[in-house]
Every structure is written in structure tokens, then in C-alpha cells.
Write a protein that holds these residues in place. Sequence first.
Motif, PDB file in Angstrom:
ATOM      1  N   ARG A   9      -7.468   5.088  -7.948  1.00  0.00           N
ATOM      2  CA  ARG A   9      -7.131   4.123  -6.913  1.00  0.00           C
ATOM      3  C   ARG A   9      -6.929   4.799  -5.557  1.00  0.00           C
ATOM      4  NH1 ARG A   9      -5.192  -0.693  -8.506  1.00  0.00           N
ATOM      5  NH2 ARG A   9      -5.535  -1.186  -6.309  1.00  0.00           N
ATOM      6  N   ALA A  10      -6.352   5.998  -5.566  1.00  0.00           N
ATOM      7  CA  ALA A  10      -6.153   6.717  -4.312  1.00  0.00           C
ATOM      8  C   ALA A  10      -7.495   7.069  -3.670  1.00  0.00           C
ATOM      9  CB  ALA A  10      -5.329   7.979  -4.567  1.00  0.00           C
ATOM     10  N   TRP A  11      -8.471   7.493  -4.493  1.00  0.00           N
ATOM     11  CA  TRP A  11      -9.775   7.827  -3.929  1.00  0.00           C
ATOM     12  C   TRP A  11     -10.497   6.571  -3.433  1.00  0.00           C
ATOM     13  CZ3 TRP A  11     -11.743  12.068  -2.134  1.00  0.00           C
ATOM     14  CH2 TRP A  11     -13.102  12.132  -1.858  1.00  0.00           C
ATOM     15  N   GLY A  30      -8.167   2.753  11.357  1.00  0.00           N
ATOM     16  CA  GLY A  30      -6.892   2.063  11.403  1.00  0.00           C
ATOM     17  C   GLY A  30      -5.783   2.875  10.763  1.00  0.00           C
ATOM     18  N   LEU A  31      -4.595   2.246  10.727  1.00  0.00           N
ATOM     19  CA  LEU A  31      -3.415   2.922  10.185  1.00  0.00           C
ATOM     20  C   LEU A  31      -3.524   3.150   8.678  1.00  0.00           C
ATOM     21  CD1 LEU A  31      -0.603   1.043  12.157  1.00  0.00           C
ATOM     22  CD2 LEU A  31      -1.584   3.306  12.624  1.00  0.00           C
ATOM     23  N   VAL A  34     -11.863   5.970   0.438  1.00  0.00           N
ATOM     24  CA  VAL A  34     -13.253   5.633   0.765  1.00  0.00           C
ATOM     25  C   VAL A  34     -13.328   4.312   1.531  1.00  0.00           C
ATOM     26  CG1 VAL A  34     -15.500   5.038  -0.244  1.00  0.00           C
ATOM     27  CG2 VAL A  34     -14.184   6.960  -1.153  1.00  0.00           C
ATOM     28  N   ALA A  35     -12.474   3.345   1.155  1.00  0.00           N
ATOM     29  CA  ALA A  35     -12.519   2.042   1.810  1.00  0.00           C
ATOM     30  C   ALA A  35     -11.966   2.067   3.225  1.00  0.00           C
ATOM     31  CB  ALA A  35     -11.750   1.020   0.973  1.00  0.00           C
ATOM     32  N   THR A  36     -11.203   3.078   3.582  1.00  0.00           N
ATOM     33  CA  THR A  36     -10.554   3.109   4.897  1.00  0.00           C
ATOM     34  C   THR A  36     -11.080   4.239   5.780  1.00  0.00           C
ATOM     35  OG1 THR A  36      -8.756   4.440   3.949  1.00  0.00           O
ATOM     36  CG2 THR A  36      -8.444   2.054   4.037  1.00  0.00           C
ATOM     37  N   HIS A  37     -12.253   4.820   5.437  1.00  0.00           N
ATOM     38  CA  HIS A  37     -12.859   5.875   6.241  1.00  0.00           C
ATOM     39  C   HIS A  37     -14.346   5.588   6.427  1.00  0.00           C
ATOM     40  CE1 HIS A  37      -9.111   7.955   5.373  1.00  0.00           C
ATOM     41  NE2 HIS A  37      -9.435   8.899   6.242  1.00  0.00           N
ATOM     42  N   PHE A  93       0.833  -1.200   0.000  1.00  0.00           N
ATOM     43  CA  PHE A  93       0.000   0.000   0.000  1.00  0.00           C
ATOM     44  C   PHE A  93       0.871   1.254   0.000  1.00  0.00           C
ATOM     45  CE2 PHE A  93      -2.859  -3.131   1.993  1.00  0.00           C
ATOM     46  CZ  PHE A  93      -3.937  -3.024   1.129  1.00  0.00           C
ATOM     47  N   PRO A  94       0.446   2.295  -0.733  1.00  0.00           N
ATOM     48  CA  PRO A  94      -0.737   2.321  -1.588  1.00  0.00           C
ATOM     49  C   PRO A  94      -0.436   2.093  -3.057  1.00  0.00           C
ATOM     50  CG  PRO A  94       0.008   4.549  -1.209  1.00  0.00           C
ATOM     51  CD  PRO A  94       0.986   3.659  -0.494  1.00  0.00           C
ATOM     52  N   GLU A  95       0.854   2.094  -3.435  1.00  0.00           N
ATOM     53  CA  GLU A  95       1.194   2.076  -4.864  1.00  0.00           C
ATOM     54  C   GLU A  95       0.872   0.752  -5.547  1.00  0.00           C
ATOM     55  OE1 GLU A  95       3.175   3.263  -2.572  1.00  0.00           O
ATOM     56  OE2 GLU A  95       3.588   5.359  -3.093  1.00  0.00           O
TER      57      GLU A  95
END
Length: 307
Positions: free
Chosen positions: A202-204, A219-220, A208-211, A136-138
Amino acid sequence: MDAYDKDPAAGPGPGPGSGPDGGAAPEETGANVTGTTGTGANVTGANVTGTTGTGATDGSAVGETVAAPPAPAPAPAPEPRTGVAALSPRYQIGAVVALAVVAVAVCAHLGLVFLHVAPSNTLTKQHGAAVDEWVFPEFEQNWKLFAPNPLQQNVSVQVRAEVSTADGGIRTTGWYDLSAEDGRAIAGNPLPSHTRQNELRRAWDFFVATHDSEDRPVGLRGSLSETYLRRIALLRLDRNDAAGPGGVVERVQYRSRTTNVAPPSWSGEKVSGRPTVRELPWWSVAAETGGARTEAAGAAGREGGAA
């Protein structure tokens, strides 16, 4: 008929077939004999020039020509060495070491990506944090292309910034549609870059998946996704020269505009055509722009000293 016809060996006197005393010479075998080798027993090939003869008792000879041995062919010139072989031994060792390092790095990367997409196992349970830190994230992987229900929405990601100007003021830029910029770069390009196609999207998705619904990180990985978006925003704003001469970006803000893709007329499906807007809070980018701020302050100090 005379006596010569009856006895071929007889003659009126000494001849080619007579011995030194005028008598009949014994049989000789061999051809092309030069000189006399003596009387008595059969003679086989004396003083033969250029031939070797095998005598026969009937006076015939079988000759075989002896050819001189051919001259040895010259050795072919060695071909010039090319590629790595043309290098000196020291550089050859360096090339081998470099190739070995690259091979090890590629194998390690493929192994970590495999562990990331593989089902949970002993290695991922023990070293999952290290695998996620590398991927993550690349290098994140997902399978949305093969999902039974693919995405049916158009998402437009936009960003704006607060800029501290050279005269000490603060101004807010307008919204920059980053998705539209990527779309214009891809349209009509037969070989669009991977960055233009996937970096922002992919960044967006990662954010969205981690908030949660209140835009709070879970999480981290949530904090990591925010850092990733801040860096993308700074790169895109710098590309558009949003800060202006002597300006420094202080804060950035994202928002997204999501619109449902219209279904085909024959499906009978009804979806809302009203866009949904999601606006994130302002994020400080002081950690990312510390060097730029220091440089701007130094330039202002130099200008003040000159005045």
C-alpha cells in the motif's frame, strides 16, 4: 321384640344418652365431645381437640384437620458480584469513562473513513484536509479488489542504504528485497499479519499515485508518501541489522522491479516478459535518525575519553 327395639332412646336406666336427671337428652351435634356442656339446646363441638367440627341436626359431624403453618424458608444467600459490578464505585466510574472514550474514538474513526470513501459532499468540501490527514496513509481505502481490470503485475520493492560506520567511514549496503521478505513470512502461514500483507504494497501504491514520471511529488500527499516509505525502510533495515555495530543509516534508496503476470495459454494474449525497473533518488533520513546519530556520537565520545 322388647321395648328397646321400638324406642332407641328408651333404656333400663341412665345411659350415655340420658340427661343428668335420667331423662332423655336432647339431640347433640358434633363429634369427639369431651365432658358435658349442659342440657337443653343443641350443642355444637365443645372441647374438640385438633379438629373443627360443623354440627348437623342428624348427629353427624364433619371434621377438618388444622395444620400448623409452615416455617418460613431461609432467604437465599446473595450471589457474589463479578465483572465491573465487583469493582469499587470509583473504579466503576473509571471503567465507564474509559468505555465512553473508546466508543467515541471508534465512532469518530468510522465517520472519517466513511467521509473518505463517500462521494463529494458539503462536509468533505469543508473538512477534506482534516479527513485526509487522519486517513492517510495508514487507513487509506480503495476498491481495486472489485475493479473490472485487476492488477496483473508482480511488483518487487527493494531498498538499500548508505551507512556511516563507527570509524567515520561511509559504506553502501546491498539491495534488500522487502517484498520477498514479506512473501516468505506469508507463505504457509494460515493467519498472516496485516502488516506483512499490506504495509509495503500500500505504501508503494500510495507513492506511485502521488508522483509523476520524474518521481516528483504532486501536492502534499506526495511528500507524505515519501515520509511513509522512509520510515518503513528504516524499520526494515534495522530488522536486518543493516547499519551494523555503531553504524547509523544516513540515506536510503528504493527501486521497484515490475513483471507482467503470464496470461493463460488459451487466452491468446501476448505480454512482455521483460521486467521494468524503477529506481528512485537517494533520500536523507537525518530527520528520522537524529536520535540515533546523537546516541552514536555520545558513545564515540565516551570511547575516546576512555582511551
